[in-house]
Write a protein that holds these residues in place. Structure first.
Motif, PDB file in Angstrom:
ATOM      1  N   LEU A  24       0.825  -1.206   0.000  1.00 57.97           N
ATOM      2  CA  LEU A  24       0.000   0.000   0.000  1.00 57.97           C
ATOM      3  C   LEU A  24       0.858   1.255   0.000  1.00 57.97           C
ATOM      4  CD1 LEU A  24      -2.870   1.194   0.187  1.00 57.97           C
ATOM      5  CD2 LEU A  24      -2.609   1.120   2.661  1.00 57.97           C
ATOM      6  N   LEU A  25       1.888   1.292   0.836  1.00 54.77           N
ATOM      7  CA  LEU A  25       2.763   2.456   0.917  1.00 54.77           C
ATOM      8  C   LEU A  25       3.517   2.673  -0.392  1.00 54.77           C
ATOM      9  CD1 LEU A  25       3.760   4.724   2.749  1.00 54.77           C
ATOM     10  CD2 LEU A  25       5.557   3.191   3.534  1.00 54.77           C
ATOM     11  N   ASN A  26       3.996   1.594  -1.000  1.00 53.53           N
ATOM     12  CA  ASN A  26       4.682   1.710  -2.296  1.00 53.53           C
ATOM     13  C   ASN A  26       3.735   2.226  -3.382  1.00 53.53           C
ATOM     14  OD1 ASN A  26       7.106   0.844  -1.247  1.00 53.53           O
ATOM     15  ND2 ASN A  26       6.778  -1.290  -1.810  1.00 53.53           N
ATOM     16  N   GLY A  27       2.490   1.781  -3.355  1.00 54.44           N
ATOM     17  CA  GLY A  27       1.499   2.277  -4.302  1.00 54.44           C
ATOM     18  C   GLY A  27       1.207   3.748  -4.090  1.00 54.44           C
ATOM     19  N   PHE A  28       1.123   4.159  -2.835  1.00 54.24           N
ATOM     20  CA  PHE A  28       0.889   5.563  -2.495  1.00 54.24           C
ATOM     21  C   PHE A  28       2.019   6.447  -3.013  1.00 54.24           C
ATOM     22  CE2 PHE A  28       1.521   8.994   0.660  1.00 54.24           C
ATOM     23  CZ  PHE A  28       0.342   9.685   0.464  1.00 54.24           C
ATOM     24  N   VAL A  29       3.250   6.025  -2.781  1.00 47.57           N
ATOM     25  CA  VAL A  29       4.411   6.790  -3.252  1.00 47.57           C
ATOM     26  C   VAL A  29       4.438   6.841  -4.775  1.00 47.57           C
ATOM     27  CG1 VAL A  29       6.939   6.799  -3.328  1.00 47.57           C
ATOM     28  CG2 VAL A  29       5.760   6.371  -1.176  1.00 47.57           C
ATOM     29  N   SER A  30       4.070   5.742  -5.413  1.00 47.48           N
ATOM     30  CA  SER A  30       4.040   5.699  -6.874  1.00 47.48           C
ATOM     31  C   SER A  30       3.023   6.684  -7.441  1.00 47.48           C
ATOM     32  CB  SER A  30       3.723   4.282  -7.334  1.00 47.48           C
ATOM     33  OG  SER A  30       3.610   4.223  -8.725  1.00 47.48           O
ATOM     34  N   VAL A  31       1.860   6.761  -6.822  1.00 44.70           N
ATOM     35  CA  VAL A  31       0.829   7.712  -7.264  1.00 44.70           C
ATOM     36  C   VAL A  31       1.336   9.140  -7.099  1.00 44.70           C
ATOM     37  CG1 VAL A  31      -1.461   8.639  -6.736  1.00 44.70           C
ATOM     38  CG2 VAL A  31      -1.125   6.184  -6.893  1.00 44.70           C
ATOM     39  N   ILE A  32       1.977   9.439  -5.979  1.00 43.13           N
ATOM     40  CA  ILE A  32       2.512  10.784  -5.763  1.00 43.13           C
ATOM     41  C   ILE A  32       3.567  11.115  -6.816  1.00 43.13           C
ATOM     42  CG2 ILE A  32       3.928  12.191  -4.201  1.00 43.13           C
ATOM     43  CD1 ILE A  32       2.386  11.035  -1.895  1.00 43.13           C
ATOM     44  N   LYS A  33       4.461  10.178  -7.110  1.00 45.93           N
ATOM     45  CA  LYS A  33       5.489  10.411  -8.127  1.00 45.93           C
ATOM     46  C   LYS A  33       4.862  10.690  -9.487  1.00 45.93           C
ATOM     47  CE  LYS A  33       9.165   7.458  -6.294  1.00 45.93           C
ATOM     48  NZ  LYS A  33       9.912   6.212  -6.550  1.00 45.93           N
ATOM     49  N   ASN A  34       3.882   9.867  -9.880  1.00 47.24           N
ATOM     50  CA  ASN A  34       3.252  10.038 -11.190  1.00 47.24           C
ATOM     51  C   ASN A  34       2.523  11.379 -11.293  1.00 47.24           C
ATOM     52  OD1 ASN A  34       4.153   7.556 -12.059  1.00 47.24           O
ATOM     53  ND2 ASN A  34       2.268   6.490 -11.510  1.00 47.24           N
ATOM     54  N   GLN A  35       1.803  11.740 -10.253  1.00 49.41           N
ATOM     55  CA  GLN A  35       1.048  12.995 -10.294  1.00 49.41           C
ATOM     56  C   GLN A  35       1.980  14.209 -10.268  1.00 49.41           C
ATOM     57  OE1 GLN A  35      -2.299  13.390 -10.847  1.00 49.41           O
ATOM     58  NE2 GLN A  35      -2.085  11.203 -11.255  1.00 49.41           N
ATOM     59  N   CYS A  36       3.041  14.140  -9.493  1.00 51.07           N
ATOM     60  CA  CYS A  36       3.980  15.258  -9.435  1.00 51.07           C
ATOM     61  C   CYS A  36       4.757  15.394 -10.733  1.00 51.07           C
ATOM     62  CB  CYS A  36       4.928  15.102  -8.250  1.00 51.07           C
ATOM     63  SG  CYS A  36       4.114  15.381  -6.678  1.00 51.07           S
ATOM     64  N   SER A  37       5.089  14.275 -11.380  1.00 55.46           N
ATOM     65  CA  SER A  37       5.784  14.364 -12.665  1.00 55.46           C
ATOM     66  C   SER A  37       4.867  14.920 -13.747  1.00 55.46           C
ATOM     67  CB  SER A  37       6.347  13.013 -13.079  1.00 55.46           C
ATOM     68  OG  SER A  37       5.307  12.096 -13.328  1.00 55.46           O
ATOM     69  N   ALA A  38       3.552  14.803 -13.545  1.00 52.91           N
ATOM     70  CA  ALA A  38       2.582  15.393 -14.473  1.00 52.91           C
ATOM     71  C   ALA A  38       2.237  16.832 -14.073  1.00 52.91           C
ATOM     72  CB  ALA A  38       1.310  14.552 -14.509  1.00 52.91           C
ATOM     73  N   MET A  39       2.988  17.373 -13.090  1.00 51.90           N
ATOM     74  CA  MET A  39       2.826  18.755 -12.596  1.00 51.90           C
ATOM     75  C   MET A  39       1.466  18.986 -11.936  1.00 51.90           C
ATOM     76  SD  MET A  39       5.745  20.141 -13.102  1.00 51.90           S
ATOM     77  CE  MET A  39       5.513  21.886 -12.885  1.00 51.90           C
ATOM     78  N   ASN A  40       0.916  17.955 -11.290  1.00 49.32           N
ATOM     79  CA  ASN A  40      -0.345  18.074 -10.549  1.00 49.32           C
ATOM     80  C   ASN A  40      -0.055  18.224  -9.064  1.00 49.32           C
ATOM     81  OD1 ASN A  40      -1.871  17.700 -12.893  1.00 49.32           O
ATOM     82  ND2 ASN A  40      -1.796  15.485 -12.668  1.00 49.32           N
ATOM     83  N   THR A  41      -0.857  19.040  -8.396  1.00 56.10           N
ATOM     84  CA  THR A  41      -0.744  19.213  -6.948  1.00 56.10           C
ATOM     85  C   THR A  41      -1.510  18.099  -6.254  1.00 56.10           C
ATOM     86  OG1 THR A  41      -0.568  21.613  -7.195  1.00 56.10           O
ATOM     87  CG2 THR A  41      -1.228  20.787  -5.039  1.00 56.10           C
ATOM     88  N   ILE A  42      -0.949  17.593  -5.164  1.00 61.32           N
ATOM     89  CA  ILE A  42      -1.594  16.529  -4.394  1.00 61.32           C
ATOM     90  C   ILE A  42      -1.879  17.069  -3.002  1.00 61.32           C
ATOM     91  CG2 ILE A  42      -1.320  14.241  -3.400  1.00 61.32           C
ATOM     92  CD1 ILE A  42       0.675  13.747  -5.715  1.00 61.32           C
ATOM     93  N   SER A  43      -3.149  17.033  -2.602  1.00 61.29           N
ATOM     94  CA  SER A  43      -3.548  17.498  -1.280  1.00 61.29           C
ATOM     95  C   SER A  43      -4.009  16.323  -0.440  1.00 61.29           C
ATOM     96  CB  SER A  43      -4.688  18.507  -1.394  1.00 61.29           C
ATOM     97  OG  SER A  43      -4.253  19.662  -2.074  1.00 61.29           O
ATOM     98  N   ILE A  44      -3.490  16.242   0.772  1.00 64.45           N
ATOM     99  CA  ILE A  44      -3.886  15.204   1.718  1.00 64.45           C
ATOM    100  C   ILE A  44      -4.514  15.931   2.903  1.00 64.45           C
ATOM    101  CG2 ILE A  44      -3.114  13.306   3.160  1.00 64.45           C
ATOM    102  CD1 ILE A  44      -0.676  13.096   1.215  1.00 64.45           C
ATOM    103  N   PRO A  45      -5.830  15.829   3.069  1.00 61.78           N
ATOM    104  CA  PRO A  45      -6.503  16.563   4.142  1.00 61.78           C
ATOM    105  C   PRO A  45      -5.925  16.231   5.516  1.00 61.78           C
ATOM    106  CG  PRO A  45      -8.103  15.589   2.643  1.00 61.78           C
ATOM    107  CD  PRO A  45      -6.759  15.043   2.270  1.00 61.78           C
TER     108      PRO A  45
END
Length: 92
Positions: A24-45
């Motif tokens: 789960l943690l590896n998947g979470f980090v992978s999603v953050i990497k992909n979204q940040c490389s696409a120049m998207n902001t990620i918000s975690i409430p």
């Protein structure tokens, strides 16, 4: 805290196995990497937001030689804490 300690702590809190938590943690980090490389902001409430920003190229002077150097543009990742996290850290 290193990654193994983090995985162990998350597994204890969630009641899942360490292997499931690591996946789960590896998947979470992978999603953050992909979204940040696409120049998207990620918000975690309740935690904060990760925002990639593009730094423009600039010219600096090398301190020992006095030579002017061109630093190429690059993308940096910034983190901004949520107000909830800021408040908790102040009270700690």
């Amino acid at each position: 805290m290193d990654s193994k300690q983090l995985i162990r702590a998350l597994a204890d809190r969630s009641g899942r196995s360490s292997k499931d938590t690591e996946t789960l943690l590896n998947g979470f980090v992978s999603v953050i990497k992909n979204q940040c490389s696409a120049m998207n902001t990620i918000s975690i409430p309740g935690f904060g937001s990760f925002e990639p920003r593009k730094r423009m190229e600039r010219i600096t002077v090398h301190p020992s030689t006095g030579k002017r150097i061109l630093i190429p543009p690059k993308v940096v990742l910034t983190f901004k804490m949520s107000s909830v996290l800021k408040k908790q850290l102040r009270e700690y």
